[in-house]
Every structure is written in structure tokens, then in C-alpha cells.
Design an enzyme around this catalytic site. Structure first.
Site, PDB file in Angstrom:
ATOM      1  N   GLU A 164       8.903  -1.857   1.913  1.00 57.07           N
ATOM      2  CA  GLU A 164       9.182  -1.077   3.314  1.00 57.07           C
ATOM      3  C   GLU A 164      10.023  -1.863   4.214  1.00 57.07           C
ATOM      4  O   GLU A 164      10.826  -1.091   4.777  1.00 57.07           O
ATOM      5  CB  GLU A 164       7.792  -0.816   3.714  1.00 57.07           C
ATOM      6  CG  GLU A 164       6.744   0.115   3.162  1.00 57.07           C
ATOM      7  CD  GLU A 164       6.276  -0.381   2.153  1.00 57.07           C
ATOM      8  OE1 GLU A 164       6.125  -1.660   1.831  1.00 57.07           O
ATOM      9  OE2 GLU A 164       5.408   0.409   1.331  1.00 57.07           O
TER      10      GLU A 164
ATOM     11  N   HIS B   4      -4.983   4.499   4.621  1.00 54.22           N
ATOM     12  CA  HIS B   4      -4.465   5.621   4.200  1.00 54.22           C
ATOM     13  C   HIS B   4      -4.653   6.873   5.081  1.00 54.22           C
ATOM     14  O   HIS B   4      -4.537   8.024   4.522  1.00 54.22           O
ATOM     15  CB  HIS B   4      -4.590   5.898   2.694  1.00 54.22           C
ATOM     16  CG  HIS B   4      -4.188   4.956   1.856  1.00 54.22           C
ATOM     17  ND1 HIS B   4      -4.523   3.824   1.594  1.00 54.22           N
ATOM     18  CD2 HIS B   4      -3.028   5.028   1.040  1.00 54.22           C
ATOM     19  CE1 HIS B   4      -3.810   3.143   0.528  1.00 54.22           C
ATOM     20  NE2 HIS B   4      -2.732   3.895   0.269  1.00 54.22           N
TER      21      HIS B   4
HETATM   22  C1  TPP Z   1       2.681  -1.299   1.520  1.00 56.81           C
HETATM   23  C2  TPP Z   1       2.355  -0.205   0.797  1.00 56.81           C
HETATM   24  N1  TPP Z   1       3.360   0.543   0.098  1.00 56.81           N
HETATM   25  C3  TPP Z   1       3.148   1.668  -0.751  1.00 56.81           C
HETATM   26  C4  TPP Z   1       1.559   2.073  -0.942  1.00 56.81           C
HETATM   27  C5  TPP Z   1       1.628   2.857  -1.686  1.00 56.81           C
HETATM   28  N2  TPP Z   1       1.132   2.450  -3.142  1.00 56.81           N
HETATM   29  C6  TPP Z   1      -0.154   2.324  -3.685  1.00 56.81           C
HETATM   30  S1  TPP Z   1      -0.336   1.652  -4.947  1.00 56.81           S
HETATM   31  C7  TPP Z   1       1.298   1.543  -5.403  1.00 56.81           C
HETATM   32  C8  TPP Z   1       1.671   1.167  -6.642  1.00 56.81           C
HETATM   33  C9  TPP Z   1       1.492  -0.207  -7.027  1.00 56.81           C
HETATM   34  O1  TPP Z   1       2.035  -0.746  -7.877  1.00 56.81           O
HETATM   35  P1  TPP Z   1       1.775  -2.191  -8.535  1.00 56.81           P
HETATM   36  O2  TPP Z   1       1.744  -3.159  -7.350  1.00 56.81           O
HETATM   37  O3  TPP Z   1       2.397  -2.493  -9.777  1.00 56.81           O
HETATM   38  O4  TPP Z   1      -0.001  -2.183  -8.683  1.00 56.81           O
HETATM   39  P2  TPP Z   1      -0.580  -1.357  -9.843  1.00 56.81           P
HETATM   40  O5  TPP Z   1      -0.805   0.100  -9.288  1.00 56.81           O
HETATM   41  O6  TPP Z   1       0.613  -1.038 -10.923  1.00 56.81           O
HETATM   42  O7  TPP Z   1      -1.924  -1.872 -10.387  1.00 56.81           O
HETATM   43  C10 TPP Z   1       2.010   2.204  -4.293  1.00 56.81           C
HETATM   44  C11 TPP Z   1       3.352   2.103  -4.147  1.00 56.81           C
HETATM   45  C12 TPP Z   1       0.647   1.009  -0.616  1.00 56.81           C
HETATM   46  N3  TPP Z   1      -0.568   1.211  -0.707  1.00 56.81           N
HETATM   47  N4  TPP Z   1       1.047   0.124   0.403  1.00 56.81           N
END
Ligand code: TPP
Lengths: 324, 326
Positions: free
Chosen positions: A60, A129
Site C-alpha cells: 500500500e 475490514h
Molecule cells: C494491508 C492489507 N492489504 C490488503 C489486504 C487484503 N488481503 C487480504 S488477504 C490478501 C492476500 C494475502 O496473500 P498472502 O500474504 O500471500 O497470504 P495467503 O492469503 O496466500 O495466505 C489480501 C490482498 C489486507 N487484508 N491487508
């Protein structure tokens, strides 16, 4: 008039502006491959390509900061924050850079940037959220803050925001994306800084915005039917600069005013608006202004708790009745 | 390394408890019973299991939005977890947190986190406190490949390394961040290459092999406890289920997912222990059945638990005092 959804209306705004101006582009997490979590970017990559509809890493700070840099060098970026809650991650970029760059450097440059931030309570998304954070940005000089409550304004405000040479925080309530509404076919703009009277009345003005408008309208209908109280509903649409004239005119008609929002009551938009009214329109008032907002806790997960913390139709009705 | 029967049993029991919990959560969510969002850990069980099997109850972990597996592996109570994802009063967070925000501070589980990358500095700070208070604790930070692109990653790892803090960064590289494939947002094969830039070991491990994960974690824990500082473990795995329950999964093919199911950590564990005769089919079956029964009991407990009273929403903001609106 044709009816389309809120998210389709924002899509039209994006597409029209991107067609018109090749410097308009959009970036954010998961917007290209799946058209955004709420479908608000669907089809844009097909028309404009992945250079101008950019999926980003979960960074971000980089997204907002690079958006700013691109705005300083000739682009009109639209940044998507995924969820308004994640604005916190890029707060320095927003309030120490975006908001100050023009002023601090003596007006040498402009920052034509839009930050789109889906906000609001939706089905037990819980504390990280669900927030509505518009008040944080109201408090920062240098930012314009808009927040539509229906598809037509969503399109018109987004087009105005993209054309604006100033940075605009554009909040869109997650519960509204699927809402249908009439949207003109021909090109139009919703002016930044202009409130809208959604319902005329003579006993009390309720000032509100975003998804809360739906509850306010329901409450107004009920008050009219059951209690013969005539409610004027003013949709603020722009949190800053807020429509002082529109507010003053409405208060002069009704002499009673209430502000209702989903974000915390304490230190919120209602605090600002009611303070402004007390400072300048006190003679018009027949009763003290009333504020309704989120109770002073983070938004809980469990449905009965979630229901309890935000103002509901019954709360609005009861508060209006208490004013009479 | 040889693993005794007790350890093997522990590995298998932990993995199937996580698996059954998640399958149940999936069904309940699709059945409309659970509020909110659910992010499943299915296919990644060997990582939490292998890592947490090296930790004492007093050691600490931070988790993610995909946190059920970390909770269970650290020893959380399954009934209270289930009640929490139902939104009931008897849940770990009294219904205030839900699936994305389960915590059990009594076992050093410092919370699942809805903000991606939210755990790096919490774990680093917890390790700092361990050092200042000389408690001998180790802190583990679990995070995803998407999270590894957050700026806080760099600040936390650098700080932890500079101060030689007892913290272990465990990357669960499950190939996707929501809809985004890992390699489209990161121009390196191994994120752990970054570790060298911060002067700490960066190890890649097969995240679907609980034995391998256990061993690298063991080395990292020993290193942390002896005051040598952090380790970065990169566990390669695959997210079998959608990003959240209900994800239309348009960003990948069914064939790709099917192919990955062959690499399931539980299936691989079974094949290995049956092949080298260290466990019998009957033993595995009985552990499986016990886990399933335990999850059923937890569902019953959650179903029979009361909802929180609305006014309870105002409690817990501060240790002292409650704000009541006029
Ligand atoms: C700071 C932030 N940005 C965006 C999100 C939205 N978001 C939630 S999970 C996710 C993907 C996360 O991917 P990863 O870190 O690879 O974990 P995984 O879901 O694969 O376990 C996103 C973009 C968030 N929760 N927090």
C-alpha cells in the site's frame, strides 16, 4: 431512465475518463485479474490493457506513494485501496505528502489523484475490514473527500474526482456496490462540494451520506406515516468541502437538525457539521442539534453486536421523536 | 532424524485436527451458518505443525487472516475456536473477533490478523521483550507471499537482525495472494534470498513435508534461543482451497489445483509412515476418527452456546471503564 448498479456506474465513469484522457490509469491489489473484489473494475483490463489497469503487490505504501509520484509527473492516477481500512498502511503518503505538496511548495504543482476506498460495515467483516474513516481525512487540510450514496452520484462524483486537479479521497460503501439506480445515458458530472436534497420536509433536517442514507430514508417514511413528522433528507455527498449553503438553507426551513453516519460519532463528521451549525446558525435552531454515529468501539464480528454498534432505522426514528 | 511414535502421533493428530476443523468450517460457511469470511489453510497444515512442534507453550506466534492452523498447532482449544467463528459468547474473543481474529494469549498465540503483514513487528517486539525480560522465549511470525511485499517486512527483519532478536520469520509461500500469482508481483524465485541482505540465514523448505519443516524450524529455534538472532524460513506450499470460502477462483485452472492435491501433506505423511512401517493404518484411522469426533463436539458446543448480549459490544475497549453514550 435505465437502471444500473453502483459498481457499473463507477465502471462507466472510469471507462469514459480513460477513453478521453490517456494519462488516466488505475492501480491496486487484485483489480485486473478479477475486476476488483466488488466487480468495480470488470472489463477495464480488456479495453485498456494491463499497463493502465495495474495489479500491484500488497504494498500500500508503494501504491499510494507511486500514485502521487505519477501525478506529479503528468498522470491522473486512480488508486484502489481494496478496503478503506488499509489506508492506515499508507497514511504518511496521504497526509504528509499528498495533502501538503501543493501548499508547502507554494502552489507550484497540483496533485490530480483519486484514492478509491471501499468502506463500511458488511456482513461481519469485523474490526479490520468494516471501518468508515472519512473523518480522518476531513481533519487533514489539502484533501477533498467525497462519498456517494447511489449509482448516479457514484458516477458523477468519480468523473468530477478524476477531472479534479486536487487530490480526492473517494469513499464507496461496500454495501452499495450492488445497489441499482437510475443513471443518465448522457455525460454529466456531480459537483464536488454540493449536497443534495433527497426528500423535502419541514419539521427536521437529517443530514447523512453513503449507505446510511437508506436507513435515514426509511426512518423518514416511517416518521411521516406514523407520527406525521415531516423529514428533510440532505445527502452530503461531499465531506470536504461540505456544502455550507445547502446546509444553511435546509436548517432555515426546518429549524431542527440531526446528523447520522456509520463512522464513530465522537470526533466525526457530525461533530464538525453540528459545530458549524451552532457557530453560524444558532438563531435558526428550535432544538439542540443531534448526532448519531457508531458507538465508540471497533466494529465487532458477531451479528447481534454488529447490529448494536451502528445506528439503525429504529434509533433514527426514536432520536427524531425525542427532538419534537 | 528419527521421530519416535509420540512425535509421529503428534504430527498426524495436529494435521488432521486442522484439516477436519477447516473442512467443517467450509461446510458450515457454505451452509450459511457462519458470519463473516473464512480463509482456509487446507494443504498447508505441515507448516504450522512442523514449526509449532518445536515451541513451548510459553513461546509466541503471530498469525494471519488464514490463522486456524496456527491456532490449533499452538495448542488452542477447538471448542472456543469454533464458538468464535460462530460469533458466540463462549468464543475466544466473545464473538468480537471471528475467524480472522482468533487469539489465545494464554498459549502465546498473539492473534490472527486481518491486516496483511500486520504480524512482523508484533513478533519482533515480542522477541525484544523476551530478550529484555530474559525469558528465553522465541517468537514466530507466520506470513504469506503476498505479505512479503509489505514494507514492514523489511523494517522488521532488519531490526530483528540488527538486535539479534529471538524471532523466526516463516513465509508460507502458497503461490497466490488472493487472485495474484506470486511470480507476477515478485521478480525472484526465492523470497528468502532477501535474508542474506539482512545478515541472517534464509532457508527454503518443502512446506508439505512436516519432517523437513520440523527440522529447519528446530535449527532456527535453537539459533534464536542461543542468542544468535533471527532466521527466515521459506516453506513452499500450495493453497488448495480458494482465497476465501466462496472464491470463484477465476485466476487458476481446476487442473492445476487437482494436480497439487497429490502433494497433500497429510497424504504424504501417511504414505511415508506406512511405507517405513512406523505407524499402522489402524493407528492413523483412529487418530482421524478422534479428530472428526472432536470437531463434531465443538460444533455442538458452538451451536448450543448463547449469542452475546448486544450491550456486550461496549465491553473490553479499555481495561478500566466503559463509555456509554448519553
Ligand atoms: C494491508 C492489507 N492489504 C490488503 C489486504 C487484503 N488481503 C487480504 S488477504 C490478501 C492476500 C494475502 O496473500 P498472502 O500474504 O500471500 O497470504 P495467503 O492469503 O496466500 O495466505 C489480501 C490482498 C489486507 N487484508 N491487508
Amino acid at each position: 431512465m435505465r437502471k444500473i448498479t453502483f459498481s457499473e456506474a463507477t465502471l462507466e465513469a472510469m471507462a469514459e475518463e480513460m477513453r478521453r484522457d490517456s494519462t488516466v490509469f488505475v492501480m491496486g491489489e487484485d483489480i485486473a485479474r478479477q475486476g476488483g473484489i466488488f466487480g468495480q473494475f470488470k472489463g477495464l483490463p480488456q479495453e485498456f490493457g494491463l499497463e493502465r489497469v495495474r495489479d500491484t503487490p500488497i504494498s500500500e505504501t508503494a501504491i499510494v506513494g507511486a500514485g502521487l509520484g505519477s501525478a506529479l509527473n503528468g498522470c491522473r492516477p486512480v488508486i484502489d485501496m481494496h478496503f478503506a481500512d488499509f489506508l492506515g498502511v499508507a497514511m504518511d503518503e496521504v497526509f504528509n505528502q499528498i495533502a501538503k505538496i501543493r501548499y508547502m511548495f507554494g502552489g507550484q504543482t497540483a496533485v490530480p489523484l483519486v484514492v478509491r476506498a471501499p468502506d463500511g460495515i458488511i456482513r461481519s467483516a469485523a474490526a479490520q475490514h468494516s471501518q468508515s474513516v472519512e473523518a480522518w481525512f476531513l481533519h487533514v487540510p489539502g484533501l477533498k473527500v467525497v462519498i456517494p450514496s447511489n449509482p448516479a452520484d457514484a458516477k458523477g462524483l468519480l468523473k468530477s474526482a478524476i477531472r479534479s486537479d486536487d487530490p480526492v479521497m473517494y469513499f464507496e460503501h461496500k454495501r452499495l456496490f450492488g445497489q441499482m439506480g437510475e443513471v443518465p445515458e448522457e455525460e454529466y458530472f456531480t459537483p464536488i462540494g454540493k449536497a443534495n436534497i433527497l426528500r423535502s420536509g419541514k419539521d427536521v433536517t437529517i443530514i447523512s451520506y453513503s449507505a446510511m442514507i437508506q436507513k435515514v430514508l426509511k426512518a423518514a417514511e416511517q416518521l411521516e406515516k406514523e407520527d406525521h413528522i415531516s423529514v428533510e433528507v440532505l445527502d452530503l455527498r461531499t465531506i470536504f468541502p461540505y456544502d455550507r449553503e445547502g446546509i444553511a438553507e435546509s436548517v432555515a426551513r426546518t429549524h431542527r437538525v440531526m446528523v447520522v453516519h456509520e463512522s464513530p460519532k465522537i470526533g466525526g463528521v457530525g461533530a464538525e457539521i453540528t459545530a458549524y451549525i451552532c457557530e453560524t446558525l444558532l438563531d435558526e435552531l428550535d432544538a439542540p442539534p443531534v448526532r448519531l454515529g457508531l458507538r465508540h468501539v471497533p466494529i465487532p464480528f458477531s451479528p447481534p453486536l454488529e447490529q448494536f454498534v451502528a445506528p439503525q432505522v429504529e434509533d433514527i426514528v426514536a432520536a427524531v421523536k425525542k427532538m419534537k | 532424524m528419527d521421530f519416535d511414535k509420540e512425535m509421529l502421533t503428534h504430527f498426524y493428530r495436529t494435521m488432521v485436527r486442522i484439516r477436519h476443523f477447516e473442512e467443517k468450517a467450509n461446510d458450515l460457511f457454505l451452509g450459511g451458518v457462519l458470519p463473516g469470511f473464512i480463509h482456509l489453510y487446507i494443504g498447508e497444515e505441515a507448516i504450522a505443525t512442523g514449526v509449532c512442534s518445536n515451541l513451548a507453550k510459553t513461546d509466541l506466534i503471530t498469525s494471519t487472516h488464514r490463522g486456524h492452523g496456527h491456532c490449533i498447532a499452538k495448542g488452542a482449544d477447538i471448542q472456543r475456536m469454533m464458538a468464535e467463528i460462530f460469533g458466540k459468547k463462549t468464543g475466544y474473543c466473545k464473538g468480537k473477533g471471528g475467524s480472522m481474529h482468533i487469539a489465545d494469549f494464554s498459549i502465546g498465540m498473539l492473534g490472527a490478523n486481518g491486516v496483511v503483514g500486520g504480524g512482523y513487528n508484533l513478533a519482533t517486539g515480542a522477541a525484544l521483550a523476551a530478550k529484555l525480560r530474559q525469558t528465553g522465549q522465541v517468537a514466530v511470525c507466520f506470513f504469506g507471499d503476498g505479505a512479503s511485499n509489505r514494507g514492514t517486512f523489511h523494517e522488521a527483519v532488519n531490526l530483528a537482525s540488527a538486535w539479534k532478536l529471538p524471532v523466526i520469520f516463516v513465509l508460507e509461500l502458497n503461490q497466490y495472494a488472493s487472485t495474484t500469482p506470486y511470480r507476477t508481483t515478485c521478480n525472484v524465485e526465492n523470497v528468502s534470498d532477501r535474508a542474506h541482505g539482512y545478515g541472517i540465514p534464509g532457508v527454503v523448505v518443502d512446506g508439505n513435508n512436516v519432517f523437513a519443516v520440523y527440522e529447519v524450524a528446530k535449527t532456527a529455534v535453537e539459533r534464536a534461543r542461543s542468542g544468535l538472532g533471527p532466521t527466515f524460513i521459506e516453506a513452499k506450499t500450495y493453497r488448495i482451497k480458494g482465497h476465501f470460502v466462496g472464491d470463484p477462483e477465476k485466476y487458476r485452472s481446476k487442473q492445476e489445483v487437482e494436480a497439487q492435491k497429490g502433494n497433500c501433506p497429510i497424504k504424504r505423511f501417511k504414505e511415508k509412515v506406512l511405507a517405513d512401517k512406523s505407524m499402522t493404518q489402524a493407528e492413523l484411522d483412529s487418530l482421524d476418527a478422534a479428530a472428526a469426533a472432536e470437531i463434531e463436539a465443538a460444533v455442538k458446543y458452538a451451536e448450543e452456546s448463547p449469542w452475546p448480549e448486544p450491550e456486550e459490544a461496549l465491553e473490553d475497549l479499555f481495561v478500566e471503564g466503559v463509555w456509554h453514550d448519553a
